[in-house]
Structures are given as structure tokens and as C-alpha cells.
Design an enzyme around this catalytic site. Structure first.
Site, mmCIF file in Angstrom:
data_model
loop_
_atom_site.group_PDB
_atom_site.id
_atom_site.type_symbol
_atom_site.label_atom_id
_atom_site.label_comp_id
_atom_site.label_asym_id
_atom_site.label_seq_id
_atom_site.Cartn_x
_atom_site.Cartn_y
_atom_site.Cartn_z
ATOM 1 N N CYS A 53 5.676 4.053 15.745
ATOM 2 C CA CYS A 53 6.856 4.234 14.915
ATOM 3 C C CYS A 53 7.583 2.899 14.841
ATOM 4 O O CYS A 53 7.181 1.919 15.460
ATOM 5 C CB CYS A 53 7.738 5.352 15.452
ATOM 6 S SG CYS A 53 8.399 5.014 17.070
ATOM 7 N N HIS A 68 -1.928 -7.718 2.339
ATOM 8 C CA HIS A 68 -1.875 -8.313 3.685
ATOM 9 C C HIS A 68 -2.955 -7.787 4.621
ATOM 10 O O HIS A 68 -3.074 -8.252 5.751
ATOM 11 C CB HIS A 68 -0.483 -8.142 4.304
ATOM 12 C CG HIS A 68 -0.126 -6.759 4.748
ATOM 13 N ND1 HIS A 68 -0.005 -6.427 6.071
ATOM 14 C CD2 HIS A 68 0.150 -5.637 4.051
ATOM 15 C CE1 HIS A 68 0.349 -5.156 6.171
ATOM 16 N NE2 HIS A 68 0.451 -4.654 4.956
ATOM 17 N N THR A 125 11.690 -7.197 -11.160
ATOM 18 C CA THR A 125 11.171 -8.558 -11.338
ATOM 19 C C THR A 125 9.931 -8.751 -10.473
ATOM 20 O O THR A 125 9.923 -8.379 -9.305
ATOM 21 C CB THR A 125 12.258 -9.582 -10.949
ATOM 22 O OG1 THR A 125 13.399 -9.360 -11.784
ATOM 23 C CG2 THR A 125 11.760 -11.004 -11.117
ATOM 24 N N GLN A 159 -7.563 0.105 3.847
ATOM 25 C CA GLN A 159 -8.404 -0.371 4.951
ATOM 26 C C GLN A 159 -9.861 -0.561 4.529
ATOM 27 O O GLN A 159 -10.669 -1.093 5.296
ATOM 28 C CB GLN A 159 -8.343 0.601 6.137
ATOM 29 C CG GLN A 159 -6.962 0.728 6.761
ATOM 30 C CD GLN A 159 -6.529 -0.502 7.545
ATOM 31 O OE1 GLN A 159 -7.332 -1.366 7.890
ATOM 32 N NE2 GLN A 159 -5.237 -0.591 7.829
ATOM 33 N N GLY A 189 0.809 -1.211 0.000
ATOM 34 C CA GLY A 189 0.000 0.000 0.000
ATOM 35 C C GLY A 189 0.846 1.267 0.000
ATOM 36 O O GLY A 189 0.507 2.266 -0.648
ATOM 37 N N THR A 190 1.943 1.225 0.706
ATOM 38 C CA THR A 190 2.810 2.406 0.796
ATOM 39 C C THR A 190 3.327 2.794 -0.582
ATOM 40 O O THR A 190 3.266 3.968 -0.975
ATOM 41 C CB THR A 190 3.994 2.109 1.749
ATOM 42 O OG1 THR A 190 3.465 1.768 3.028
ATOM 43 C CG2 THR A 190 4.926 3.302 1.865
#
Ligand code: PLP
Length: 380
Positions: free
Chosen positions: A324, A200, A236, A178, A70-71
Site C-alpha cells: 500500500c 516506466h 496538455t 507487465q 497504466g492506471t
């Protein structure tokens, strides 16, 4: 016994995803960019996965970009849009750090103006302020489908309608990481040009995501070095991960109606249990306004970090909702934007349920949280 109530951080994998991945972690190891038989078999698996993902998200197969999560999807959408064509970035005050960080990078690299739209006490985007932020200088709009801490669902169709009218040239992006387990994105995000999801969070493997594109919006790659993914994302392919992602998205989509009903029932029981067990417990956002899997509370007079330690000792896996990399609890920009006082936010707890959650998880959590809060309040 462990009650796993941290599904917003990551979910257990769906057996269907594990089974789908296995051959691609064994003797079917070809690189799909090659031309021999092993490579062609991998290419075939990749194409099939792409078709499945495209169907679930209601985009063309050519619009599916596989990423590392997602990042990266958020970065490709937000930063990629601005690198392709500079302009202002509009996003809400409660976006995930992936969007906030990508926007900050856009400002540093291209001088983009950043327009952060406030939310109300339930975490809903202020539509008037959103409309004010959207004008012809805007290059990309990024609004999340559902919040990762408090679960608030945004009115995506309404936001898209406003943005299309006021900044017709902008790329409309939704971080639906989400939202995916709980919302049918084919309809909920139908008006968006770019949709980020992460495997995930819905029973797929960690480290795989998708940016689903409609209408070929102009995006520059944020990584460089190869022609893969129509030159949008080099490197890849993670064939096993991508095959597992497609299986997870498919089973999530096919079972969503039932999962939402069952999990909403469990979540309601959990919330009611905590309201009954813990004096002064504050349910942060009304249940009607958020995804089925989210249960978020603040417990006055309690520190989140100490609470999480006690819960962990008793087998309850929960979260502060924002941590964090060291695992230490840091202040929540989401709760601050919603106007919660720092004192109240200091005792926050996110319990997030998922497809594998059970009644036993709920029972254990209510008992252990009730005892832990009592202990923290009475042993100082
Ligand atoms: N966006 C939201 C709303 C999230 O909750 C998360 C992860 O928690 C991400 C993006 C990042 O996804 P990933 O962990 O796949 O990089």
C-alpha cells in the site's frame, strides 16, 4: 553495490529515452495544442511519437491515446467502456488494482454487475469459468497479459476467441503493463480492442501510459476538460514524457528477443541459486508459465516485511509484489486467488529483473537472501 531487482515496480530509464526527452525539457517547450512555431514543433514530435507507438502495438496512429500511466489507461478502458454503454464487467481474480478499482467504480456509478473469474494454482485464468462469465450482457472484458506479482502469462488469443464468440459486443481489454517488456504485443494482443501499457515498466519515464485502441470502441472519457486525444483524454500533453515513451517502446521492441534470452538466463540462475541456498524455498509459479523477468518465491517461516528490511540493508532492492502507499506489506489478492495458504504467502518475495540486470545482481541476491532467511529463521 546495489542489486536492483524491482523492475516490475519500475525500471531504470533507457539512455535512448533520456536522450529523446532532453530537448523537450529545455528550449523546445511549446504546447502542441497551439498554432505558433514552438507549438507546431511540439505537435510534430507528438505525431512522430504516436506513429512509433502505433507501430510497436500494431494499431492505427489514431487509436493511440496517451495517458498518465497504466492506471489511467486501465480506468479509461474499463470504466470508459461502461460509461459509454452500461453492462457487466468480466475480469480475472488476479488483475491489478487499477482494473479492480475501475470495475468497482463502474459498479458504483452505473450498477454494472462484476464477474470475477478464478485462476488455477499457477495463476492461469480458468477458461471454462471465463466462458461461463461471458454472455451478451457483458460490456467489457479485462484480462492481463502477464501478472505483476507472479509473472504468469495468460493465453490471450484463446481468451479473445472465447469472448468474441460469447459476448461479441464487448470491448476486449488487456492490461499489458507487465507484458510489454517480454511479449510482442503486436501479435500476442492482436485480437484485443484495447491495450494498456505503461512507459516506466520498459525503460521510459514514470507518469506516461498508452491506451492503444483498435476499431474505435465506444469509450467515454473519465477526465473532462479538453479536446485532446480525439476527445478521449483531455489535458496538455506531456510532450517530453511521450517522446521518451516512444523511444523506450521502440528500443524495447527492437531488442526484445535478445533481452528475453539474456534475462531468462539470469532469472533461471537466480531461481536455481535460491533453491540451492535456501532450505524449503518454494518457487511460486513454474518458469515456463511466466515472463522472463519474474522470479517469485515463498520462504516458509519468514515474514516478508522483515526480509525486505534485511535485503535493503545489504543493497538488494526487492518487493513483496503488493504494497500500500505507506510501503507496508498487505495481503496479496493474487496469491490468495491462486490458493496459497496465508502462512506460505506471508513469506513471499518478488525479485523482478529487467533490461539492465546483470550476473552481479544475481550473485549478490542469492548470497544476501540465503543469509537473511537463515538469520530470520534462527534468531527468534
Ligand atoms: N497494471 C499492472 C499489471 C501493473 O503492474 C501496474 C503497475 O505496477 C499498473 C497497471 C499501473 O501502472 P502505472 O504505474 O503506470 O500507473
Amino acid at each position: 553495490v546495489v542489486a536492483y531487482l524491482d523492475n516490475a515496480a519500475t525500471t531504470p530509464m533507457r539512455p535512448e529515452a533520456v536522450a529523446a526527452m532532453k530537448p523537450w525539457m529545455g528550449d523546445r517547450f511549446g504546447n502542441p495544442s497551439g498554432s505558433h512555431s514552438l507549438a507546431r514543433a511540439a505537435r510534430c514530435a507528438l505525431d512522430e511519437a504516436r506513429d512509433l507507438v502505433a507501430e510497436v502495438l500494431a494499431v492505427e496512429p489514431g487509436g493511440v491515446v496517451f495517458t498518465s500511466g497504466g492506471t489511467e489507461s486501465d480506468n479509461l478502458a474499463v470504466l470508459g467502456a461502461v460509461l459509454a454503454r452500461p453492462g457487466a464487467v468480466v475480469y480475472s481474480a488476479i488483475e491489478h488494482d487499477a482494473v479492480r478499482g475501475a470495475a468497482a467504480a463502474a459498479a458504483t456509478l452505473t450498477g454494472s454487475e462484476l464477474r470475477v473469474v478464478p485462476v488455477d494454482g499457477n495463476g492461469r485464468i480458468d477458461l471454462d469459468r471465463f466462458a461461463e462469465a461471458c454472455d451478451k450482457s457483458v460490456r467489457v472484458v479485462s484480462v492481463m497479459a502477464a501478472n505483476n506479482e507472479v509473472g504468469t502469462i495468460q493465453p490471450l488469443a484463446e481468451l479473445a476467441r472465447i469472448a468474441r464468440r460469447r459476448c461479441p459486443g464487448a470491448v476486449l481489454h488487456t492490461d499489458a503493463v507487465q507484458g510489454l517488456p517480454w511479449m510482442d504485443l503486436a501479435s500476442a494482443a492482436a485480437d484485443f480492442d484495447a491495450i494498456s501499457v505503461s512507459a516506466h515498466k520498459c525503460g521510459g519515464p514514470q507518469g506516461v501510459g498508452v491506451l492503444a485502441l483498435r476499431g474505435n470502441p465506444a469509450l467515454s472519457p473519465v477526465l473532462h476538460g479538453g479536446p485532446q486525444e480525439r476527445e478521449r483524454r483531455p489535458g496538455t500533453h506531456n510532450v517530453a514524457g511521450i517522446v521518451g515513451t516512444a523511444a523506450a517502446l521502440q528500443v524495447t521492441s527492437l531488442t526484445r528477443g535478445r533481452t528475453v534470452a539474456v534475462v531468462a538466463g539470469l532469472r533461471d540462475r537466480l531461481a536455481e541459486g535460491l533453491l540451492a541456498e535456501v532450505p524449503g524455498a518454494v518457487e511460486t509459479v513454474g518458469r515456463a508459465d511466466k515472463v522472463a523477468g519474474n522470479c517469485h518465491f515463498c520462504f516458509p517461516g519468514v515474514e516478508t516485511e522483515a526480509l525486505l528490511v534485511l535485503l535493503d540493508d545489504e543493497g538488494v532492492c526487492a518487493s513483496a509484489g503488493s504494497a500500500c502507499s505507506s510501503g507496508a506489506v498487505e495481503p496479496s489478492h493474487v496469491l490468495a486467488a491462486m490458493g496459497l495458504s496465508p502462512q506460505l504467502a506471508a513469506g513471499r518475495l518478488r525479485l523482478s529483473l529487467g533490461w539492465a540486470s546483470t550476473n552481479d545482481d544475481v550473485d549478490l541476491a542469492v548470497k544476501v537472501i540465503g543469509e537473511a532467511v537463515w538469520q530470520l529463521r534462527n534468531t527468534r
